[in-house]
Every structure is written in structure tokens, then in C-alpha cells.
Design an enzyme around this catalytic site. Structure first.
Site, PDB file in Angstrom:
ATOM      1  CG  ASP A 253      38.340  50.903   1.935  1.00 12.18           C
ATOM      2  OD1 ASP A 253      38.322  51.263   3.128  1.00 12.18           O
ATOM      3  OD2 ASP A 253      38.500  49.710   1.581  1.00 12.18           O
TER       4      ASP A 253
ATOM      5  CG  ASP B 138      42.804  44.726   3.310  1.00 13.74           C
ATOM      6  OD1 ASP B 138      42.967  45.967   3.285  1.00 13.74           O
ATOM      7  OD2 ASP B 138      41.863  44.194   3.909  1.00 13.74           O
ATOM      8  CG  ASP B 139      40.598  47.755   0.030  1.00 11.91           C
ATOM      9  OD1 ASP B 139      41.172  48.008   1.100  1.00 11.91           O
ATOM     10  OD2 ASP B 139      39.363  47.710  -0.099  1.00 11.91           O
TER      11      ASP B 139
ATOM     12  CG  ASN C 246      41.292  51.037   4.300  1.00 13.11           C
ATOM     13  OD1 ASN C 246      40.976  50.678   5.432  1.00 13.11           O
ATOM     14  ND2 ASN C 246      41.280  50.223   3.265  1.00 13.11           N
TER      15      ASN C 246
ATOM     16  CB  THR D  27      36.885  45.024  -0.121  1.00 16.62           C
ATOM     17  OG1 THR D  27      37.349  46.010  -1.058  1.00 16.62           O
ATOM     18  CG2 THR D  27      36.651  43.693  -0.810  1.00 16.62           C
TER      19      THR D  27
ATOM     20  CG  ASN E 174      38.836  45.607  12.709  1.00 14.24           C
ATOM     21  OD1 ASN E 174      37.844  46.338  12.793  1.00 14.24           O
ATOM     22  ND2 ASN E 174      39.377  45.265  11.542  1.00 14.24           N
TER      23      ASN E 174
ATOM     24  CD  GLU F 204      35.081  45.277   9.113  1.00 15.73           C
ATOM     25  OE1 GLU F 204      33.891  45.508   8.895  1.00 15.73           O
ATOM     26  OE2 GLU F 204      35.990  45.753   8.435  1.00 15.73           O
ATOM     27  CG  PHE F 205      37.591  50.443   9.129  1.00 25.95           C
ATOM     28  CD1 PHE F 205      37.496  50.524   7.751  1.00 25.95           C
ATOM     29  CD2 PHE F 205      37.767  51.617   9.863  1.00 25.95           C
ATOM     30  CE1 PHE F 205      37.594  51.760   7.105  1.00 25.95           C
ATOM     31  CE2 PHE F 205      37.867  52.844   9.220  1.00 25.95           C
ATOM     32  CZ  PHE F 205      37.775  52.922   7.846  1.00 25.95           C
ATOM     33  CG  ASN F 206      35.296  47.470   5.368  1.00 23.40           C
ATOM     34  OD1 ASN F 206      36.006  48.477   5.282  1.00 23.40           O
ATOM     35  ND2 ASN F 206      35.636  46.303   4.838  1.00 23.40           N
TER      36      ASN F 206
ATOM     37  CG  HIS G  49      41.136  42.006   6.868  1.00 24.16           C
ATOM     38  ND1 HIS G  49      40.750  41.262   7.972  1.00 24.16           N
ATOM     39  CD2 HIS G  49      42.092  42.867   7.308  1.00 24.16           C
ATOM     40  CE1 HIS G  49      41.436  41.665   9.027  1.00 24.16           C
ATOM     41  NE2 HIS G  49      42.269  42.625   8.658  1.00 24.16           N
ATOM     42  CG  ASP G  50      39.600  44.281   1.716  1.00 27.05           C
ATOM     43  OD1 ASP G  50      40.120  45.401   1.603  1.00 27.05           O
ATOM     44  OD2 ASP G  50      38.754  44.026   2.601  1.00 27.05           O
TER      45      ASP G  50
END
Ligand code: RIB
Ligand code: CA
Length: 307
Positions: A11, A15-16, A40, A125, A159, A165-167, A238-239
Site C-alpha cells: 500500500d 516505506d512500501d 496508507n 506490507t 502504533n 499495528e496499522f496493517n 517497516h516494510d
């Protein structure tokens, strides 16, 4: 040595985008397909970003297909406050001229993995909506994937909420189905990825990459600063950690665990409840990163792309 093949469901996302750059620039990796999901930012923007990155970086023979705009059952959430409404901060890329693959992301995932059972790693991711839909449509995806690595979850804190966590938070039902699909999920969560921070020293090494560093890598890696964190140590890539795991699992210390995703909790929805003592593990959880080795590896690959 033949390159490890991977399909990246993402997405983009700051970071993706850096993860896509790593997948493209590491000679030990071969990016065979990119699929997009709303996360995102809205699907239109994550997809536009993937198409523009494809042409800007030059992997024009790799299909890009769009998937789910939102979660399986819940209202869509986004992280535009972190990534900017366009999804890649203030980076402006040339408009894409090559078309989106006509297939839906779910069909592309199934067809790609079916074409080479055991040969292609699946990396996710973003929210796992496309992955859950692919498993629903064709459960053998869990057998065909050479491995399945996610950036998502955590075993200590969230987060997006204190628990999630978001995902995972963005689509807990999808994540719950994916963790129960019968494969081993390599859960690269916040406990690992928050070790991969772009501090000033790393930023300087990114700037040394020349035009690629100045115009793409640094803007992506330093766009956001948490206003609520007095001890801010830099943006976490992150990703990038999830893609790095495919090529360099030696940089990670990992522990088996049973992970179940909370979907009913009023305060804990999206929590990845992680039991390191389970006798029926369904996940491998990287807990420690060789930080110096990680950055040498990632920036070495980026330097190849820069040259
Ligand atoms: O929580 C971090 C994750 O959420 C990363 O994948 C980032 O891109 C966002 O999607
Ligand atoms: Ca992401």
C-alpha cells in the site's frame, strides 16, 4: 546463484516505496509482480504510486494489479497523516504511461503462485485483504508460496492503537483468516521494525547515494516525524524489513509462536496475540535485527540502483 522470486502486495506508502526499491535493486531478488491494496492511502493513490515507481525505477516488465479498496467487513481506515494524502510524502514522480494489469490483484496473486509452486515468496506490507481473498478463492495459495512474510503486528504494543499495528488494525478479519490458512507466517512486526530507524547517520549515508538519495530515498525516509514522541529517533523503514527478510534472513533472530488476531475486542481489535510457548506455532517472529548489517545490506543495494 539464482535470484529469489517475490510477489509484493503493498500500500505505497513511504516505506512500501522503499521496500519496492529494495526488491528491485537487490541482485539476489527478482520482483515478479506487484499488487496494491487500499491502506496508507486510498487504493487509487497506492496504485498510482506503484505504477509510477515501476517506470521511474525501470522494472517495466513486472505486472502491477490493483486489489481491494477497503477491508473485508469494516470501514476503511488510512494513515494519510503519516504518508501524506498522495501516499509518498512530497515526492513527485513522472506520471505513469504503462497500463495497470487488467487482472484483479487477487487473480494475479493466485495465477502467479500457481505458475511456479514453491518458487515464489509472497510478501505483504499493507492490510492483508488481498491475501485473505486469495486464500478464500484458492486455499492452495498457502501451499504454493515459497514463504509468506508480512510487515504487520507486534507482540508488545501497537502504533495505531495501544494494542494494534496499522496493517492488522486496518483489516483484522483478513489478518485472522490469513494466520489460520495453514502456512507459516513470518510476522515482521513493530518489535523488529522499530530497530530499523533512519537516524541522522543513516540519513547522511542515504544522501551519499547521489540523485537517488537526495530526490527519492531521503524524502521517503524522512517525511514524517511523530509530534508526540519527544525521543524521536527517526522514521522506521517497516516494510523494507519484510523484503530484506527474503534475501537476508541471517540478519534476523526469529522465534516460533502461535499468533491469533483479535477481532472482537472493543479496545484490542487488530491485536496480534503472540504465544511464544505454544506447541502449535503458525508463525515465525523475528525479534532481533542485526542493525548495522541491515543498513549495510540495504544501502549497498540502493547504491547499485543509484549507479
Ligand atoms: O505500521 C506500519 C505499517 O503500516 C507499514 O506497512 C506502513 O506502510 C503502514 O502500512
Ligand atoms: Ca505498508
Amino acid at each position: 546463484m539464482t535470484a529469489a522470486k517475490l510477489l509484493l502486495d503493498c500500500d505505497p506508502g513511504l516505506d512500501d516505496a522503499l521496500a519496492i526499491l529494495l526488491a528491485h535493486s537487490d541482485p539476489a531478488l527478482e520482483l515478479v509482480a506487484v499488487t496494491t491494496v487500499g491502506g496508507n492511502v486510498v487504493l487509487e493513490n497506492t496504485t498510482r504510486n506503484a505504477l509510477e515507481l515501476r517506470e521511474h525505477l525501470g522494472f517495466t516488465d513486472v505486472p502491477v494489479a490493483a486489489g481491494a479498496a477497503g477491508p473485508l467487513v469494516r470501514e476503511a481506515k488510512n494513515a494519510a497523516e503519516v504518508h501524506g494524502p498522495g501516499g509518498i510524502g512530497d515526492v513527485i514522480l513522472p506520471p505513469a504511461t504503462l497500463p495497470l494489469d487488467p487482472r484483479n490483484a487477487v487473480d494475479l496473486i493466485i495465477e502467479t503462485l500457481r505458475s511456479a509452486p514453491g518458487e515464489i515468496h509472497l510478501v505483504a506490507t499493507g492490510p492483508m485483504t488481498n491475501i485473505a481473498l486469495a486464500i478464500r478463492q484458492e486455499p492452495r495459495v498457502a501451499e504454493w508460496a515459497a514463504s509468506f512474510v508480512i510487515m504487520g503486528g507486534s507482540f508488545t504494543r501497537g502504533n495505531t492503537t495501544p494494542a494494534a499495528e496499522f496493517n492488522i488494525y486496518a483489516d483484522p478479519e483478513a489478518a485472522a483468516e490469513v494466520f489460520r490458512a495453514g502456512w507459516q507466517v513470518v510476522m515482521v512486526g513493530l518489535d523488529l521494525t522499530l530497530q530499523a530507524l533512519v537516524d541522522d547517520a543513516i540519513k547522511d549515508r542515504m544522501l551519499a547515494l547521489g540523485t537517488l538519495g537526495r530526490e527519492l530515498v531521503v524524502p521517503l525516509a524522512t517525511f514524517w516525524k511523530d509530534p508526540q514522541d519527544p525521543d524521536w529517533g527517526g522514521q522506521a523503514v517497516h516494510d523494507v524489513c519484510a523484503v530484506a527478510y527474503i534475501s537476508r534472513p541471517d540478519l534476523f533472530t526469529s522465534v516460533p509462536a502461535r499468533v491469533e488476531v483479535e477481532t472482537a475486542g472493543e479496545w484490542t481489535a487488530g491485536m496480534t496475540v503472540t504465544d511464544f510457548r505454544s506447541s502449535i506455532p503458525n508463525a515465525l517472529v523475528p525479534v532481533k535485527l542485526d542493525v548495522a548489517g541491515f543498513w549495510d545490506y540495504v544501502l549497498g543495494c540502493y547504491a547499485r540502483a543509484a549507479s
